[in-house]
Design an enzyme around this catalytic site. Sequence first.
Site, mmCIF file in Angstrom:
data_model
loop_
_atom_site.group_PDB
_atom_site.id
_atom_site.type_symbol
_atom_site.label_atom_id
_atom_site.label_comp_id
_atom_site.label_asym_id
_atom_site.label_seq_id
_atom_site.Cartn_x
_atom_site.Cartn_y
_atom_site.Cartn_z
ATOM 1 N N GLY A 1 -18.235 -0.782 18.087
ATOM 2 C CA GLY A 1 -17.903 -0.168 16.798
ATOM 3 C C GLY A 1 -16.576 -0.651 16.248
ATOM 4 C CD GLU A 2 -13.784 0.771 10.952
ATOM 5 O OE1 GLU A 2 -12.691 0.850 10.391
ATOM 6 O OE2 GLU A 2 -14.797 1.392 10.593
ATOM 7 N N GLY B 1 -19.067 -0.635 23.881
ATOM 8 C CA GLY B 1 -19.234 -0.200 22.488
ATOM 9 C C GLY B 1 -18.754 -1.287 21.562
ATOM 10 C CD GLN C 1 3.425 -5.497 2.928
ATOM 11 O OE1 GLN C 1 4.346 -4.687 3.086
ATOM 12 N NE2 GLN C 1 2.152 -5.168 3.105
ATOM 13 C CD GLU D 1 5.636 -2.037 7.832
ATOM 14 O OE1 GLU D 1 4.964 -2.934 8.316
ATOM 15 O OE2 GLU D 1 5.938 -1.983 6.631
ATOM 16 C CB CYS E 1 -0.975 -0.006 1.165
ATOM 17 S SG CYS E 1 -0.187 -0.266 2.742
ATOM 18 C CG ASN E 2 2.601 2.936 2.941
ATOM 19 O OD1 ASN E 2 1.752 3.759 2.625
ATOM 20 N ND2 ASN E 2 2.697 2.424 4.154
#
Lengths: 467, 310
Positions: free
Chosen positions: A207-208, A205, A136, A130, A66-67
């Site tokens: 949520g995401e 909660g 990858q 990272e 992606c980068n």
Amino acid sequence: MIGPTTLHVRSINHKNAPTEVREKAHLDPELATRLMDALGGHYADENHDPTASETGCISVIPVSTCNRTEIYLEVTEGTDADALLRRGLTEVGADADIFFSEYATELRDLEAVRHLFGVSSGLESMMLGEPQISAQLKDAYRLARNHHEPGPGLLRAFQGAFRTGKRVRTETRISIGAVSVAFAAVELARKFFDKLCDHRAVLVGAGETGGLAARHFLQHNIGHLVVVNRSLENAELLADTLRAERKAGLDKKAEKNSGGLLAPAPDPAGKCGKISVLPWDQLTAAVAEADVILSTTGATEPVIMPEMVEAAVPRRKGKPLFLLDIAVPRDIHPDVGKISNVFMFGLDDLDGIIQGNLDARAGQVPHAQGIIQEELEEFQQWLEDIDLRPTVAEFKAYLEGLKDKQVGFVRKKQSEEVAIAVDRSLQQFIKKVLGRSVSTLKSAQSREERERDLETLKRIFAPDERD
Amino acid sequence: MIVVMSVFKVLMPMIYLVVWGSYLWLFYTDHPVARRLCTRLAVTAVILHIICMLGKGFVLGRMPMGAPLEFLCALALAMLATYLVIEIRIKAKSTGFLVTGMAFLLIFIGSSFSTTEPEVSVYLDDPGFAGHAILVLFAYTALSLSFLFAVLYLILNRQLMKHQFGLLFRRLPSLDTLERMSVGAVKLGVPLLFASLCLGHLWMYDLADRMDTHMAAMLSPWDPKILISWVILLGYTIGLVGNRFLGWRGKRMNVMAVVAFISVVAAMGLVHHFFPSFHNFKSTEPISTLSGFPESASHILVRCEGGHDR
């Protein structure tokens, strides 16, 4: 120049191109395969001599994340790599112009290898250090290997890159410390509780953001995760998803293949990672039982009030209670943080931790660069020795030919056992002669001297009519 | 042998310095090499120090911890060894720089200033004393480490409360671990203290038979130092029971550990000040001579801790 071949890389990455450009440059595995077809990389000579397609391409390895999108090329000396790449990209329907625009960087030979080592080590990543990039790169290498045998330069460069990445990650702290909000939440919780498996977390909660934080806590084997949400249905849905992901993650971990999921830490006893759901009206009861409370609802008013926490504190007998409010606006009343033995944190605190970790990672860069330099010097040494190989192989073949003749002669006159013993003995002899010759050749003071030595060796052992 | 001992005398502080350096390196950088090295270096230092002490004991014909400076060296060994037991059990290394730093200071002082052969009491040649003294040394070292870990707990607790995420936040182990280290040290210290008190009592009765009546009369199980030791043992045992069965955890438990140790030091200091006679065996004459001539008791040189002749 890498021996008789040259290495090139064209890179479009987060440092030199905005997202929309990176999107256009992205090469999915199918497109990457077609590009390899078009360029015709097919290094497969059994003597490991560089052979190339008609285009002059020996090997191509596209890397696309992606980068970054990078195309590593190994071509024969004198081949116009740019023209070759442009033609290949155009043929497969990719946007070739982007790779030759101001957004792209081109590096050659040792600089290309240095860049690859840096990428593999995470030094070129958006989040310094990272670890994902290593996997990858391996995927890209595997794809290329399934298509064709990489050339000697790229093969050595990628093997060196994997080794460098591993060394940098083990010998430095460049990958240590959370650099995402969800992971920083876990890191903070672990400052209180060493083994999360013995503790209970309540996720308020469904949520995401809450889901992501929950995944990280489950990855670190939280003992029991209780999801409390206004909509019980959504809480059940999230719990089911988390259970399924955890099971898949554990199964994949068992197969030593972490895949794309957040693979949990080993849990052989299976006593961690329980997930359950409670209705909203039991929030107070859930808070009373919790060691960790994560609140991520979209409520406009605080949902966790001081009296709920105050009621829970006496039962804890001095044990700390960790609350993390990652909702905006905040879910936990500010007065909760004033209660004794209650530790309340918010997004600003997590940002502070992330920034501290990024600074610590940046401090590791010189050490990582030192490792890259060492590996690069080794690569350079390999390069310097590459010209020895054909002559040494020829010399070895000559000696083995002589040995076979002698062994054949012995076999006719003596028993099989004697012939085997002679064969072994001569093998040892060849090994020693070769080792000595190679070390003498390597010790040459200059390139001219080495070439002269090689020429002499060739003349001495070149087959002639006497053989 | 004496040459070897002299070499060790120079070498040991240097080894302790290297150990401290490795733990400091670990604390500041968390470098993987430091992580691998530090425990191994510390174990090596302990083994060498034990060999050194055995050798010295063999040369001197007594346990080498009778004189104050010798005692400091023994204390350094006890500190490092006790810390290592806790570190290996809990698997947390990042607090080592404090303990190894203190151990280095102790051995440095102990090795640098002991120039002449010190005068030590003949009673201290006795094997009963050796066991008793070693146990006491390790017991109080363990309790002092418990104090240290509890202080670190309270520091980290305060940093977390104030939302400060500096070096201590990044390097110190979790509150949970620090608490386990503190409690673990007490778990080591309590049985050692109990064993040392029992052995001390046995040794006391054994010694009383062999010494003159005047000195024997000074030996009593009701001595304030012994009584206070039993109180300390009782206090720490209650703490352990509370931790194990009553769920005493967290800040409260660690505040208790700090208060307990300060009380120990204060109580011992007061007892030492007001009742200096007991636990003072500074006679240089052999035990056999002493027990053979009870009437000569008044001539026996028994010094108080302050150096006054009695």
